[in-house]
Design a protein around this motif. Sequence first.
Motif, PDB file in Angstrom:
ATOM      1  N   GLN A  40       0.824  -1.209   0.000  1.00 33.06           N
ATOM      2  CA  GLN A  40       0.000   0.000   0.000  1.00 33.06           C
ATOM      3  C   GLN A  40       0.859   1.259   0.000  1.00 33.06           C
ATOM      4  N   MET A  41       1.923   1.255   0.792  1.00 32.16           N
ATOM      5  CA  MET A  41       2.815   2.416   0.821  1.00 32.16           C
ATOM      6  C   MET A  41       3.484   2.625  -0.535  1.00 32.16           C
ATOM      7  N   LEU A  42       3.861   1.532  -1.183  1.00 28.44           N
ATOM      8  CA  LEU A  42       4.448   1.633  -2.520  1.00 28.44           C
ATOM      9  C   LEU A  42       3.446   2.203  -3.516  1.00 28.44           C
ATOM     10  N   LEU A  43       2.198   1.745  -3.451  1.00 27.18           N
ATOM     11  CA  LEU A  43       1.162   2.267  -4.356  1.00 27.18           C
ATOM     12  C   LEU A  43       0.871   3.742  -4.081  1.00 27.18           C
ATOM     13  N   ILE A  44       0.880   4.125  -2.825  1.00 23.16           N
ATOM     14  CA  ILE A  44       0.667   5.539  -2.484  1.00 23.16           C
ATOM     15  C   ILE A  44       1.812   6.384  -3.032  1.00 23.16           C
ATOM     16  N   ALA A  45       3.037   5.901  -2.893  1.00 25.37           N
ATOM     17  CA  ALA A  45       4.203   6.643  -3.401  1.00 25.37           C
ATOM     18  C   ALA A  45       4.130   6.796  -4.912  1.00 25.37           C
ATOM     19  N   VAL A  46       3.776   5.737  -5.621  1.00 25.00           N
ATOM     20  CA  VAL A  46       3.678   5.812  -7.083  1.00 25.00           C
ATOM     21  C   VAL A  46       2.547   6.743  -7.491  1.00 25.00           C
ATOM     22  N   THR A  47       1.432   6.686  -6.777  1.00 25.62           N
ATOM     23  CA  THR A  47       0.302   7.562  -7.100  1.00 25.62           C
ATOM     24  C   THR A  47       0.671   9.030  -6.913  1.00 25.62           C
ATOM     25  N   VAL A  48       1.336   9.344  -5.812  1.00 27.99           N
ATOM     26  CA  VAL A  48       1.758  10.734  -5.563  1.00 27.99           C
ATOM     27  C   VAL A  48       2.770  11.171  -6.626  1.00 27.99           C
ATOM     28  N   ALA A  49       3.696  10.283  -6.983  1.00 26.59           N
ATOM     29  CA  ALA A  49       4.716  10.635  -7.978  1.00 26.59           C
ATOM     30  C   ALA A  49       4.089  10.908  -9.336  1.00 26.59           C
ATOM     31  N   VAL A  50       3.205  10.055  -9.783  1.00 25.52           N
ATOM     32  CA  VAL A  50       2.582  10.239 -11.099  1.00 25.52           C
ATOM     33  C   VAL A  50       1.676  11.466 -11.090  1.00 25.52           C
ATOM     34  N   THR A  51       0.943  11.665 -10.006  1.00 31.21           N
ATOM     35  CA  THR A  51       0.077  12.843  -9.919  1.00 31.21           C
ATOM     36  C   THR A  51       0.903  14.123  -9.961  1.00 31.21           C
ATOM     37  N   ALA A  52       1.993  14.158  -9.225  1.00 32.01           N
ATOM     38  CA  ALA A  52       2.850  15.350  -9.224  1.00 32.01           C
ATOM     39  C   ALA A  52       3.484  15.574 -10.589  1.00 32.01           C
ATOM     40  N   ALA A  53       3.788  14.505 -11.302  1.00 32.51           N
ATOM     41  CA  ALA A  53       4.407  14.653 -12.619  1.00 32.51           C
ATOM     42  C   ALA A  53       3.389  15.086 -13.672  1.00 32.51           C
ATOM     43  N   MET A  54       2.154  14.670 -13.519  1.00 30.32           N
ATOM     44  CA  MET A  54       1.144  14.975 -14.531  1.00 30.32           C
ATOM     45  C   MET A  54       0.504  16.352 -14.344  1.00 30.32           C
ATOM     46  N   LEU A  55       0.452  16.832 -13.126  1.00 32.49           N
ATOM     47  CA  LEU A  55      -0.104  18.169 -12.902  1.00 32.49           C
ATOM     48  C   LEU A  55       0.905  19.207 -13.377  1.00 32.49           C
ATOM     49  N   THR A  56       0.412  20.251 -14.024  1.00 27.67           N
ATOM     50  CA  THR A  56       1.321  21.224 -14.629  1.00 27.67           C
ATOM     51  C   THR A  56       1.873  22.238 -13.631  1.00 27.67           C
ATOM     52  N   ARG A  57       1.189  22.471 -12.528  1.00 25.50           N
ATOM     53  CA  ARG A  57       1.599  23.535 -11.612  1.00 25.50           C
ATOM     54  C   ARG A  57       2.237  23.028 -10.328  1.00 25.50           C
ATOM     55  N   THR A  58       2.794  21.821 -10.315  1.00 24.51           N
ATOM     56  CA  THR A  58       3.374  21.308  -9.074  1.00 24.51           C
ATOM     57  C   THR A  58       4.696  21.987  -8.735  1.00 24.51           C
ATOM     58  N   GLY A  59       5.190  22.857  -9.598  1.00 24.20           N
ATOM     59  CA  GLY A  59       6.346  23.665  -9.249  1.00 24.20           C
ATOM     60  C   GLY A  59       5.987  24.709  -8.201  1.00 24.20           C
ATOM     61  N   ASP A  60       4.681  24.982  -8.058  1.00 22.47           N
ATOM     62  CA  ASP A  60       4.190  25.910  -7.052  1.00 22.47           C
ATOM     63  C   ASP A  60       4.230  25.222  -5.683  1.00 22.47           C
ATOM     64  N   VAL A  61       4.741  25.909  -4.697  1.00 18.98           N
ATOM     65  CA  VAL A  61       4.916  25.331  -3.366  1.00 18.98           C
ATOM     66  C   VAL A  61       3.574  24.928  -2.754  1.00 18.98           C
ATOM     67  N   ARG A  62       2.537  25.743  -2.973  1.00 17.69           N
ATOM     68  CA  ARG A  62       1.235  25.457  -2.357  1.00 17.69           C
ATOM     69  C   ARG A  62       0.632  24.166  -2.875  1.00 17.69           C
ATOM     70  N   LEU A  63       0.687  23.961  -4.191  1.00 19.92           N
ATOM     71  CA  LEU A  63       0.125  22.732  -4.758  1.00 19.92           C
ATOM     72  C   LEU A  63       0.948  21.513  -4.352  1.00 19.92           C
ATOM     73  N   MET A  64       2.260  21.671  -4.310  1.00 17.74           N
ATOM     74  CA  MET A  64       3.109  20.554  -3.879  1.00 17.74           C
ATOM     75  C   MET A  64       2.841  20.214  -2.415  1.00 17.74           C
ATOM     76  N   ALA A  65       2.661  21.237  -1.569  1.00 16.50           N
ATOM     77  CA  ALA A  65       2.355  20.987  -0.158  1.00 16.50           C
ATOM     78  C   ALA A  65       1.014  20.282  -0.020  1.00 16.50           C
ATOM     79  N   LEU A  66       0.046  20.676  -0.808  1.00 14.64           N
ATOM     80  CA  LEU A  66      -1.263  20.019  -0.770  1.00 14.64           C
ATOM     81  C   LEU A  66      -1.153  18.555  -1.200  1.00 14.64           C
ATOM     82  N   LEU A  67      -0.382  18.304  -2.211  1.00 11.27           N
ATOM     83  CA  LEU A  67      -0.199  16.938  -2.696  1.00 11.27           C
ATOM     84  C   LEU A  67       0.551  16.081  -1.670  1.00 11.27           C
ATOM     85  N   LEU A  68       1.587  16.639  -1.071  1.00  6.29           N
ATOM     86  CA  LEU A  68       2.327  15.911  -0.038  1.00  6.29           C
ATOM     87  C   LEU A  68       1.455  15.666   1.200  1.00  6.29           C
ATOM     88  N   ALA A  69       0.633  16.635   1.568  1.00  5.09           N
ATOM     89  CA  ALA A  69      -0.252  16.461   2.722  1.00  5.09           C
ATOM     90  C   ALA A  69      -1.279  15.367   2.448  1.00  5.09           C
TER      91      ALA A  69
END
Length: 174
Positions: free
Chosen positions: A44-73
């Motif tokens: 489950q932890m591996l799947l969560i890590a892959v999901t967060v990684a792919v989501t962060a890579a596919m979203l265009t604005r993850t260079g923004d600190v606020r969106l990255m913090a929301l995704l990490l949270a």
Amino acid sequence: MSNRAVRQEAWLRGGAAGLLTPALTLAAHAVAGGGLPSGPAAVQMLLIAVTVAVTAAMLTRTGDVRLMALLLAAGQVVGHGALGAAAHHVHADAAPPWLMAAAHLAAVLVGAVLISVGDRLCRMLSRVVRQALVYLPSRVSATPAVGAAQADQPLFSSLALVSSVSHRGPPVTG
């Protein structure tokens, strides 16, 4: 900047977010007295890590600190829930909930800032390297230069050759 370079930066950001999410979740779980997950919880932890990684890579604005913090949270909340459901036990010496939430929040904010700063640093270094490569001198050819195969004045060159040969020598005996 090319589309390929943008995609590489996005995958680097996604990879950093995907690695940071389970690292923070597992560290918090271990500090709270839990061990490392095994079996289904590790998957489950591996799947969560892959999901967060792919989501962060596919979203265009993850260079923004606020969106990255929301995704990490979000990754922290889901990871915490997965480990809590798999633990089947309560930690007697666990920290107060507000302290644990504050520690998670601080870790998420620091992680988001570090990923954002790393992204900017990577872009700056890439730009500098690209500019340095543009001004590199061309390589010197290893093949020797070929001389002229034909002269412009073939008769003149043969006359110059004949006139340079000396006809003076010892007398002919005969």
